[in-house]
Motif scaffolding. Structure first.
Motif, PDB file in Angstrom:
ATOM      1  N   LEU A   1       0.830  -1.213   0.000  1.00 43.98           N
ATOM      2  CA  LEU A   1       0.000   0.000   0.000  1.00 43.98           C
ATOM      3  C   LEU A   1       0.865   1.264   0.000  1.00 43.98           C
ATOM      4  O   LEU A   1       0.593   2.216  -0.734  1.00 43.98           O
ATOM      5  CB  LEU A   1      -0.935   0.011   1.206  1.00 43.98           C
ATOM      6  CG  LEU A   1      -2.085  -0.995   1.176  1.00 43.98           C
ATOM      7  CD1 LEU A   1      -2.816  -1.007   2.510  1.00 43.98           C
ATOM      8  CD2 LEU A   1      -3.034  -0.673   0.046  1.00 43.98           C
ATOM      9  N   VAL A   2       1.918   1.259   0.817  1.00 43.34           N
ATOM     10  CA  VAL A   2       2.827   2.411   0.873  1.00 43.34           C
ATOM     11  C   VAL A   2       3.528   2.566  -0.467  1.00 43.34           C
ATOM     12  O   VAL A   2       3.669   3.676  -0.988  1.00 43.34           O
ATOM     13  CB  VAL A   2       3.841   2.261   2.029  1.00 43.34           C
ATOM     14  CG1 VAL A   2       4.911   3.331   1.968  1.00 43.34           C
ATOM     15  CG2 VAL A   2       3.129   2.314   3.377  1.00 43.34           C
ATOM     16  N   ARG A   3       3.972   1.458  -1.068  1.00 42.87           N
ATOM     17  CA  ARG A   3       4.647   1.508  -2.369  1.00 42.87           C
ATOM     18  C   ARG A   3       3.731   2.114  -3.435  1.00 42.87           C
ATOM     19  O   ARG A   3       4.140   2.973  -4.207  1.00 42.87           O
ATOM     20  CB  ARG A   3       5.074   0.103  -2.803  1.00 42.87           C
ATOM     21  CG  ARG A   3       5.909   0.103  -4.082  1.00 42.87           C
ATOM     22  CD  ARG A   3       5.882  -1.231  -4.783  1.00 42.87           C
ATOM     23  NE  ARG A   3       4.578  -1.564  -5.299  1.00 42.87           N
ATOM     24  CZ  ARG A   3       4.045  -1.046  -6.407  1.00 42.87           C
ATOM     25  NH1 ARG A   3       4.703  -0.165  -7.122  1.00 42.87           N
ATOM     26  NH2 ARG A   3       2.841  -1.404  -6.805  1.00 42.87           N
ATOM     27  N   LYS A   4       2.479   1.687  -3.445  1.00 47.24           N
ATOM     28  CA  LYS A   4       1.519   2.179  -4.421  1.00 47.24           C
ATOM     29  C   LYS A   4       1.299   3.686  -4.257  1.00 47.24           C
ATOM     30  O   LYS A   4       1.314   4.437  -5.234  1.00 47.24           O
ATOM     31  CB  LYS A   4       0.193   1.443  -4.266  1.00 47.24           C
ATOM     32  CG  LYS A   4      -0.894   1.892  -5.196  1.00 47.24           C
ATOM     33  CD  LYS A   4      -2.174   1.110  -4.896  1.00 47.24           C
ATOM     34  CE  LYS A   4      -3.351   1.712  -5.574  1.00 47.24           C
ATOM     35  NZ  LYS A   4      -3.865   2.895  -4.933  1.00 47.24           N
ATOM     36  N   GLU A   5       1.134   4.145  -3.033  1.00 49.72           N
ATOM     37  CA  GLU A   5       0.902   5.569  -2.789  1.00 49.72           C
ATOM     38  C   GLU A   5       2.132   6.397  -3.140  1.00 49.72           C
ATOM     39  O   GLU A   5       2.027   7.464  -3.742  1.00 49.72           O
ATOM     40  CB  GLU A   5       0.489   5.807  -1.335  1.00 49.72           C
ATOM     41  CG  GLU A   5      -0.826   5.161  -0.950  1.00 49.72           C
ATOM     42  CD  GLU A   5      -2.003   5.582  -1.793  1.00 49.72           C
ATOM     43  OE1 GLU A   5      -1.985   6.692  -2.369  1.00 49.72           O
ATOM     44  OE2 GLU A   5      -2.962   4.806  -1.899  1.00 49.72           O
ATOM     45  N   LEU A   6       3.316   5.923  -2.766  1.00 49.12           N
ATOM     46  CA  LEU A   6       4.551   6.637  -3.115  1.00 49.12           C
ATOM     47  C   LEU A   6       4.717   6.725  -4.628  1.00 49.12           C
ATOM     48  O   LEU A   6       5.100   7.779  -5.154  1.00 49.12           O
ATOM     49  CB  LEU A   6       5.763   5.928  -2.511  1.00 49.12           C
ATOM     50  CG  LEU A   6       6.125   6.262  -1.081  1.00 49.12           C
ATOM     51  CD1 LEU A   6       7.250   5.358  -0.603  1.00 49.12           C
ATOM     52  CD2 LEU A   6       6.490   7.710  -0.925  1.00 49.12           C
ATOM     53  N   SER A   7       4.427   5.631  -5.314  1.00 48.64           N
ATOM     54  CA  SER A   7       4.553   5.634  -6.772  1.00 48.64           C
ATOM     55  C   SER A   7       3.622   6.658  -7.402  1.00 48.64           C
ATOM     56  O   SER A   7       4.014   7.390  -8.317  1.00 48.64           O
ATOM     57  CB  SER A   7       4.241   4.244  -7.336  1.00 48.64           C
ATOM     58  OG  SER A   7       5.222   3.326  -6.919  1.00 48.64           O
ATOM     59  N   GLU A   8       2.394   6.725  -6.910  1.00 44.21           N
ATOM     60  CA  GLU A   8       1.441   7.703  -7.450  1.00 44.21           C
ATOM     61  C   GLU A   8       1.898   9.131  -7.166  1.00 44.21           C
ATOM     62  O   GLU A   8       1.793  10.002  -8.035  1.00 44.21           O
ATOM     63  CB  GLU A   8       0.048   7.465  -6.858  1.00 44.21           C
ATOM     64  CG  GLU A   8      -0.652   6.277  -7.458  1.00 44.21           C
ATOM     65  CD  GLU A   8      -2.057   6.107  -6.926  1.00 44.21           C
ATOM     66  OE1 GLU A   8      -2.618   7.071  -6.352  1.00 44.21           O
ATOM     67  OE2 GLU A   8      -2.603   5.002  -7.072  1.00 44.21           O
ATOM     68  N   ILE A   9       2.388   9.378  -5.964  1.00 48.80           N
ATOM     69  CA  ILE A   9       2.851  10.724  -5.600  1.00 48.80           C
ATOM     70  C   ILE A   9       4.002  11.150  -6.497  1.00 48.80           C
ATOM     71  O   ILE A   9       4.031  12.268  -7.022  1.00 48.80           O
ATOM     72  CB  ILE A   9       3.258  10.771  -4.109  1.00 48.80           C
ATOM     73  CG1 ILE A   9       2.005  10.659  -3.229  1.00 48.80           C
ATOM     74  CG2 ILE A   9       4.039  12.029  -3.785  1.00 48.80           C
ATOM     75  CD1 ILE A   9       2.307  10.389  -1.769  1.00 48.80           C
ATOM     76  N   LEU A  10       4.966  10.252  -6.696  1.00 46.15           N
ATOM     77  CA  LEU A  10       6.130  10.585  -7.519  1.00 46.15           C
ATOM     78  C   LEU A  10       5.772  10.689  -8.996  1.00 46.15           C
ATOM     79  O   LEU A  10       6.332  11.512  -9.718  1.00 46.15           O
ATOM     80  CB  LEU A  10       7.240   9.550  -7.302  1.00 46.15           C
ATOM     81  CG  LEU A  10       7.867   9.569  -5.908  1.00 46.15           C
ATOM     82  CD1 LEU A  10       8.813   8.381  -5.729  1.00 46.15           C
ATOM     83  CD2 LEU A  10       8.586  10.864  -5.640  1.00 46.15           C
ATOM     84  N   THR A  11       4.826   9.881  -9.445  1.00 39.56           N
ATOM     85  CA  THR A  11       4.405   9.927 -10.851  1.00 39.56           C
ATOM     86  C   THR A  11       3.679  11.229 -11.164  1.00 39.56           C
ATOM     87  O   THR A  11       3.895  11.837 -12.216  1.00 39.56           O
ATOM     88  CB  THR A  11       3.493   8.727 -11.182  1.00 39.56           C
ATOM     89  OG1 THR A  11       4.221   7.534 -10.939  1.00 39.56           O
ATOM     90  CG2 THR A  11       3.045   8.764 -12.627  1.00 39.56           C
ATOM     91  N   ARG A  12       2.843  11.663 -10.256  1.00 40.17           N
ATOM     92  CA  ARG A  12       2.060  12.879 -10.476  1.00 40.17           C
ATOM     93  C   ARG A  12       2.856  14.154 -10.226  1.00 40.17           C
ATOM     94  O   ARG A  12       2.373  15.255 -10.456  1.00 40.17           O
ATOM     95  CB  ARG A  12       0.827  12.880  -9.585  1.00 40.17           C
ATOM     96  CG  ARG A  12      -0.133  11.787  -9.966  1.00 40.17           C
ATOM     97  CD  ARG A  12      -1.354  11.825  -9.127  1.00 40.17           C
ATOM     98  NE  ARG A  12      -2.228  10.726  -9.502  1.00 40.17           N
ATOM     99  CZ  ARG A  12      -3.427  10.556  -9.033  1.00 40.17           C
ATOM    100  NH1 ARG A  12      -3.914  11.405  -8.165  1.00 40.17           N
ATOM    101  NH2 ARG A  12      -4.148   9.530  -9.423  1.00 40.17           N
ATOM    102  N   GLY A  13       4.064  14.024  -9.728  1.00 42.02           N
ATOM    103  CA  GLY A  13       4.908  15.195  -9.510  1.00 42.02           C
ATOM    104  C   GLY A  13       4.462  16.057  -8.347  1.00 42.02           C
ATOM    105  O   GLY A  13       4.657  17.267  -8.368  1.00 42.02           O
TER     106      GLY A  13
END
Length: 135
Positions: free
Chosen positions: A22-34
């Motif tokens: 869950l943390v990985r998914k949220e971090l990935s979205e945050i970094l992807t969206r800038g």
């Protein structure tokens, strides 16, 4: 009797794996969206292949890899510098009692795999393997 969580070489529990994903998914979205404004991360695509949670879920070790290699040390410094801000962004998106501290570590598993493959293909190792097959 409750079993010790993540201790004694048994590996991570299901809860650790689930929260880590869950943390990985949220971090990935945050970094992807800038959503993270850091000059050292500008124009760098960062992937988060795995997040390893401590048994008490208080520390998340986030393995990262800048796409195309890039300046990994510079990216690692920038991510660790922004860890508290990222922690806040992740905690707003998740429903947990406590928010985990984030620590970013460069993922070297792929480099290690390439190094081992190169060693196995080297003439010295192949000679030793051929000698074992002949016996």
């Amino acid at each position: 009797m409750a079993r010790p969580q993540g201790q004694g070489g048994k590996g991570p529990t299901q809860r650790q794996l689930r929260v880590g994903e869950l943390v990985r998914k949220e971090l990935s979205e945050i970094l992807t969206r800038g959503e993270l404004a850091d000059p050292d991360l500008e124009g760098v695509i960062v992937t988060i292949p795995e997040v390893r949670m401590a048994p008490d879920l208080r520390l998340a070790t986030c393995l990262f890899m800048p796409l195309g290699g890039g300046d990994a040390k510079k990216v690692e410094t920038a991510l660790n510098r922004s860890a508290k801000h990222l922690r806040g962004l992740v905690s707003r998106r998740m429903t947990m009692k406590y928010s985990s501290d984030l620590r970013f570590v460069l993922d070297t598993r792929y480099d290690d795999d390439d190094r081992i493959e190169t060693l196995l293909q080297s003439p010295v190792v192949s000679r030793d393997l051929d000698a074992d097959d002949a016996e």
